[in-house]
Scaffold this active site. Structure first.
Site, short mmCIF file in Angstrom:
data_model
loop_
_atom_site.label_atom_id
_atom_site.label_comp_id
_atom_site.label_asym_id
_atom_site.label_seq_id
_atom_site.Cartn_x
_atom_site.Cartn_y
_atom_site.Cartn_z
N ARG A 1 79.05 75.70 -11.48
CA ARG A 1 77.59 75.52 -11.41
C ARG A 1 77.32 74.17 -10.75
O ARG A 1 77.55 73.13 -11.36
CB ARG A 1 77.00 75.57 -12.83
CG ARG A 1 75.49 75.47 -12.86
CD ARG A 1 74.98 75.47 -14.29
NE ARG A 1 73.52 75.42 -14.31
CZ ARG A 1 72.81 74.32 -14.16
NH1 ARG A 1 73.41 73.15 -13.98
NH2 ARG A 1 71.48 74.36 -14.18
N LYS B 1 76.59 64.87 -12.94
CA LYS B 1 76.31 64.37 -14.30
C LYS B 1 76.67 62.89 -14.44
O LYS B 1 77.49 62.35 -13.70
CB LYS B 1 76.98 65.27 -15.35
CG LYS B 1 76.19 66.59 -15.43
CD LYS B 1 76.58 67.53 -16.51
CE LYS B 1 75.63 68.75 -16.46
NZ LYS B 1 76.11 69.88 -17.24
N1 HH2 Z 1 73.99 71.98 -17.16
C1 HH2 Z 1 72.66 71.82 -16.99
C2 HH2 Z 1 71.80 72.91 -17.15
N2 HH2 Z 1 72.27 74.14 -17.42
N3 HH2 Z 1 74.09 75.59 -17.83
C3 HH2 Z 1 75.40 75.78 -17.99
N4 HH2 Z 1 75.88 77.01 -18.25
N5 HH2 Z 1 76.29 74.73 -17.89
C4 HH2 Z 1 75.88 73.45 -17.62
O1 HH2 Z 1 76.75 72.54 -17.57
C5 HH2 Z 1 74.48 73.22 -17.44
C6 HH2 Z 1 73.60 74.33 -17.56
C7 HH2 Z 1 72.11 70.48 -16.64
O2 HH2 Z 1 72.01 70.33 -15.24
P1 HH2 Z 1 70.68 70.50 -14.36
O3 HH2 Z 1 70.18 71.91 -14.44
O4 HH2 Z 1 70.92 70.00 -13.00
O5 HH2 Z 1 69.66 69.49 -15.01
P2 HH2 Z 1 68.39 69.67 -15.94
O6 HH2 Z 1 68.86 70.28 -17.22
O7 HH2 Z 1 67.87 68.26 -16.10
O8 HH2 Z 1 67.42 70.58 -15.23
#
Ligand code: HH2
Length: 274
Positions: free
Chosen positions: A254, A212
């Site tokens: 995660r 992040k």
């Molecule tokens: N962060 C993201 C997405 N889903 N779910 C939970 N439970 N906790 C988190 O911190 C979280 C999440 C964002 O990360 P990422 O999936 O890599 O990115 P994007 O939302 O751009 O697909």
């Protein structure tokens, strides 16, 4: 649950902040799931809608279109880890559960779709309830709290009660402070520092710091640069924050980089045990 679990992230999206487009082809997404399991993932978290700051929402049909071939391939040949579906839509959760998903990761904490709580209750799957201030399109525009930890804790407590009132078994519920979701760098750091206050809610805590942007900002500052490190250079910060979170009671991590974080947590856990 053992002392902690590794949840590997698979984004079947064109626009996720760190890996957008890499796994949009179903074969690439399936291969990524299997690779993360080889790296030690206990859970693979499949998502087809980016929630990065500024992201536009994705329609239900498009989300299903991206996920269905991936879910079908994993159902035909299970990956050897539990499957989690990262969605706020009940229809998407339902299709994923029918294909074998055992966890619903809902970044809206059951606020996005009024049918979601019922699906989770009826099917008896685990559910992760995450804190987010506002919605992805606007959440980073000057987020404000009285006391970020107290506010997030009160929110998670209320959502936990709501979920139970809808017939979801308390043992099925995980909680997540939502690092980066309507939070400044200072908010993220305070949540990490005081994570023990959230662990006191008595449910497994999920933590998602992986790659992040605040990690890139802090590391750049330490180097004397104003230019945040790109997502590809945020693994050291991811590891640092995961180790701190472990020490303060987080149970589910995660992450995109399962092997590296897994090795770091194994050493940290062994050290903490003494
Ligand atoms: N962060 C993201 C997405 N889903 N779910 C939970 N439970 N906790 C988190 O911190 C979280 C999440 C964002 O990360 P990422 O999936 O890599 O990115 P994007 O939302 O751009 O697909």
């Amino acid at each position: 649950m053992s002392s902690y679990s590794l949840m590997g992230v698979v984004n079947v999206t064109p626009d996720s902040f760190s890996d957008g487009g890499e796994f949009i082809a179903p074969s690439a997404a399936v291969a990524r799931c299997r690779a993360l399991v080889d790296e030690g993932a206990d859970i693979v978290d499949l998502g087809a809608e980016s929630t990065r700051p500024g992201a536009e929402p994705v329609g239900e049909l498009e989300e299903l279109r991206r996920l269905e071939p991936v879910l079908a391939a994993l159902a035909a040949e299970p990956p050897g880890a539990r499957i989690s579906i990262d969605t706020a839509k009940a229809s998407v959760a339902s299709a994923a559960i029918a294909a074998g998903a055992e966890i619903v990761n809902d970044v809206t904490a059951l606020r996005g779709d009024e049918a979601m709580a019922g699906i989770v209750a009826e099917t008896g799957v685990d559910v992760c309830l995450m804190h987010m201030l506002g919605e992805p399109r606007t959440m980073q525009l000057e987020p404000r709290y009285e006391d970020v930890v107290a506010d997030v804790k009160a929110f998670l407590e209320e959502r936990l009660e709501f979920a139970c009132s809808q017939g979801i078994a308390q043992e099925r519920i995980w909680l997540d402070p939502g690092i980066g979701f309507g939070k400044t760098t200072a908010h993220n750091l305070e949540l990490l520092r005081r994570l023990g206050e959230l662990a006191a809610l008595g449910r497994p805590l999920v933590i998602g710091t992986s790659r992040k942007s605040f990690l890139g900002r802090i590391a750049a500052q330490a180097r004397g640069s104003d230019e945040p490190l790109p997502a590809s250079e945020r693994l050291p910060g991811t590891i640092a924050t995961c180790v701190i979170a472990l020490e303060r009671g987080a149970e589910v991590f995660r992450v995109h980089d399962v092997r590296a974080v897994g090795d770091a947590l194994a050493v940290a856990a062994a050290s903490l045990r003494g």
